[in-house]
Structures are given as C-alpha cells and as structure tokens.
Scaffold this motif. Structure first.
Motif, PDB file in Angstrom:
ATOM      1  N   LEU A 183      -3.745 -15.933   4.868  1.00  0.00           N
ATOM      2  CA  LEU A 183      -3.540 -14.585   4.834  1.00  0.00           C
ATOM      3  C   LEU A 183      -4.729 -13.760   5.341  1.00  0.00           C
ATOM      4  O   LEU A 183      -6.006 -14.093   5.260  1.00  0.00           O
ATOM      5  CB  LEU A 183      -3.286 -14.414   3.432  1.00  0.00           C
ATOM      6  N   LEU A 184      -4.279 -12.664   5.802  1.00  0.00           N
ATOM      7  CA  LEU A 184      -5.333 -11.527   6.196  1.00  0.00           C
ATOM      8  C   LEU A 184      -5.346 -10.589   4.937  1.00  0.00           C
ATOM      9  O   LEU A 184      -4.741 -10.805   4.042  1.00  0.00           O
ATOM     10  CB  LEU A 184      -4.798 -10.792   7.212  1.00  0.00           C
ATOM     11  N   LEU A 185      -6.453  -9.800   4.728  1.00  0.00           N
ATOM     12  CA  LEU A 185      -6.498  -8.959   3.905  1.00  0.00           C
ATOM     13  C   LEU A 185      -6.239  -7.481   4.207  1.00  0.00           C
ATOM     14  O   LEU A 185      -6.834  -7.120   5.250  1.00  0.00           O
ATOM     15  CB  LEU A 185      -7.973  -9.051   3.281  1.00  0.00           C
ATOM     16  N   GLY A 186      -5.405  -6.728   3.378  1.00  0.00           N
ATOM     17  CA  GLY A 186      -4.912  -5.476   3.890  1.00  0.00           C
ATOM     18  C   GLY A 186      -5.726  -4.679   3.275  1.00  0.00           C
ATOM     19  O   GLY A 186      -5.719  -4.558   1.776  1.00  0.00           O
ATOM     20  N   ILE A 187      -6.810  -3.783   3.557  1.00  0.00           N
ATOM     21  CA  ILE A 187      -7.661  -2.782   3.078  1.00  0.00           C
ATOM     22  C   ILE A 187      -7.380  -1.326   3.177  1.00  0.00           C
ATOM     23  O   ILE A 187      -6.981  -0.853   4.452  1.00  0.00           O
ATOM     24  CB  ILE A 187      -8.862  -3.028   3.762  1.00  0.00           C
ATOM     25  N   ASN A 188      -7.184  -0.516   2.081  1.00  0.00           N
ATOM     26  CA  ASN A 188      -6.925   0.847   2.346  1.00  0.00           C
ATOM     27  C   ASN A 188      -7.763   1.556   1.260  1.00  0.00           C
ATOM     28  O   ASN A 188      -8.968   1.330   1.139  1.00  0.00           O
ATOM     29  CB  ASN A 188      -5.436   0.965   1.543  1.00  0.00           C
ATOM     30  N   GLY A 189      -7.221   2.813   0.747  1.00  0.00           N
ATOM     31  CA  GLY A 189      -8.204   3.925   0.189  1.00  0.00           C
ATOM     32  C   GLY A 189      -8.858   3.108  -1.190  1.00  0.00           C
ATOM     33  O   GLY A 189      -9.821   3.719  -1.554  1.00  0.00           O
ATOM     34  N   CYS A 190      -8.029   2.232  -1.584  1.00  0.00           N
ATOM     35  CA  CYS A 190      -9.035   1.491  -2.856  1.00  0.00           C
ATOM     36  C   CYS A 190     -10.449   1.190  -2.512  1.00  0.00           C
ATOM     37  O   CYS A 190     -11.452   1.097  -3.270  1.00  0.00           O
ATOM     38  CB  CYS A 190      -8.102   0.590  -3.359  1.00  0.00           C
ATOM     39  N   PHE A 191     -10.638   0.659  -1.228  1.00  0.00           N
ATOM     40  CA  PHE A 191     -12.023   0.387  -0.701  1.00  0.00           C
ATOM     41  C   PHE A 191     -12.998   1.419  -0.626  1.00  0.00           C
ATOM     42  O   PHE A 191     -14.375   1.300  -0.935  1.00  0.00           O
ATOM     43  CB  PHE A 191     -11.856  -0.036   0.829  1.00  0.00           C
TER      44      PHE A 191
END
Length: 268
Positions: A183-191
C-alpha cells in the motif's frame, strides 16, 4: 508540474451550489486530476457520471464505506462488480473498518463486508482504497484489516500497488505494515494539524516515495483553513506542508506523489 488529489468527494451536497465553479478552480490551482470516491450505494452512479463529464481529469473509486457496511447485499455485490467494469472506475473503495461507527454498524458486519469487498477487488483486479479508523488508542482495526488483506486480497502483477491506506492517521508501526502489504499512504490535512506530530514522524520515516496526497474534501481542510469547506485546490498547500517537513522542494514532492498516484490508479 501538476498535482493529483487522490481522494475527493466533490459529489457531496456541500458542493451542490457551486460544483462546476469549484472544479474549474481546482484545475486553475494546478491540480490536474482527482479521484472521486463513491463510498455508498447511492453515490456510485453519480461518481461515474462526474467522470464522464471530465474524462481526462476525473476518475473514481467505487465501494462501501464501513459506516454503510450493513447495506451490503448479494444484489449490490453484483451491481458493483458490473459498475467496476467501467474504465472510469480505477479502484475499489473506500472500504475498511471504522470502529467509531460500531453503534451504527457492528464490528462483525464491518468485517464481513470488508471480506466481501477484498474478494471483489481480487476478482476485478483493481487496487483498493482503505479507510481504517481506530477508537481511542486501540489499533485493532489496523491489525484486522491487514489480516483480512493477506487472506482475501490477491493483487496480480498488472497492479503497480495493492492500494492506498487513505487518510493516514497512525504510527510508523501501521505505516510499515501498510507498505509491507503493497500500500501507499494517503496524506491529507491531518498531517498539518499541530497535535499530529506522530503522523509527521511516521511520514518522515517512510519518505516521499510511498506517499500520495489527498484532501478527503469537503472534510479535513489543512491548518490555516480549518473550519472551512475543503476542496482539491488545497492540494498544493498540503503538499507544501509535507515538502517543508521532509526538507525537499515542493516541485519534487509534486512529481513523486503525482507519479505514484498515476501508477496506483493506472492513469496517464
């Protein structure tokens, strides 16, 4: 250079008043493509319809969010399998486990539906978009998701990646397990949120090569815009946060994450 939003909900009612204008603004912001997520039964047709309007810029994932796992039937299984034959449908998702919703959908139901979804993804050979959310500090849903993946999800050699752990909000331990499962990691505003140093630390250990960017709009607007409606035009802002933290040029991060998303979803 351009960016991709790998996970958006532009068909959400939050955009009913200005959907077309929002999409135009997204493209103007340098976000050339986004993936629309149809994560409950009544969203599948609308997701495909949106792709049909912008075939060079929008693709979709179709699945059943764990919040709605109790709506799964054999008839809907057959219908989803047929819809996934569309070239616009590039992934199965979002699917997974969410233990914030146990009152609405019991654990056993979520586990059964996830099993069915993983088997369907194997049958159609499309990558998965995983939604995994823990309750408090209990990381059991991650352990159970990865265990079910090993048993029911068998990606073929035609796929560059098995899928993405969307809205990554866990520790390096879970990140490592995700990567070990293709899997890849999906990075969003939580970061970008001040309290989430543990997410940033995990991402730094992983490195940019296994990341894609997302908004999960209209939710999770990045720091500085929290409390407002999120949309894919915020991807460059999220990307700048990540690039700064990883001490690399934003242009380089855009190239890496865009190529990862294109490979994941089989896009050009």
């Amino acid at each position: 250079m351009y960016w991709i939003d790998s996970h958006a909900h532009i068909n959400d009612p939050a955009f009913d008043a200005d959907r077309e204008q929002t999409i135009a603004r997204v493209f103007a912001a340098g976000v050339d493509k986004f993936i629309e997520i149809g994560c409950q039964i009544n969203e599948w047709d609308d997701a495909l319809s949106l792709c049909g309007k912008y075939p060079q810029h929008i693709a979709c994932a179709l699945g059943l969010h764990p919040e709605f796992a109790h709506t799964w039937t054999a008839a809907e299984h057959a219908r989803l399998a047929q819809l996934l034959e569309s070239p616009h449908a590039v992934a199965v998702g979002e699917i997974g486990l969410d233990y914030f919703y146990l009152d609405e959908c019991p654990k056993e139901t979520q586990l059964h539906t996830l099993q069915q979804m993983l088997a369907l993804a194997t049958a159609v050979q499309k990558p998965i978009v995983l939604h995994v959310r823990r309750a408090a500090e209990d990381y059991e849903p991650y352990e159970q998701t990865f265990a079910l993946m090993k048993k029911y999800w068998q990606p073929g050699t035609s796929l560059s990646y098995a899928g993405v752990l969307h809205c990554f909000s866990a520790r390096y331990e879970e990140a490592k397990q995700a990567l070990d499962n293709g899997l890849l990691l999906g990075i969003n505003g939580c970061f970008t949120y001040k309290k989430n140093e543990y997410i940033r630390e995990a991402v730094k250990k992983v490195g940019a090569d296994k990341l894609i960017l997302e908004t999960d709009c209209p939710y999770l607007a990045p720091q500085g815009k929290r409390g407002t409606r999120n949309d894919p035009s915020n991807i460059p802002l999220i990307g700048q946060w990540v690039a700064d933290y990883l001490n690399m040029p934003a242009e380089q991060l855009a190239e890496i994450t865009t190529q990862n998303a294109l490979k994941l979803y089989g896009l050009q």
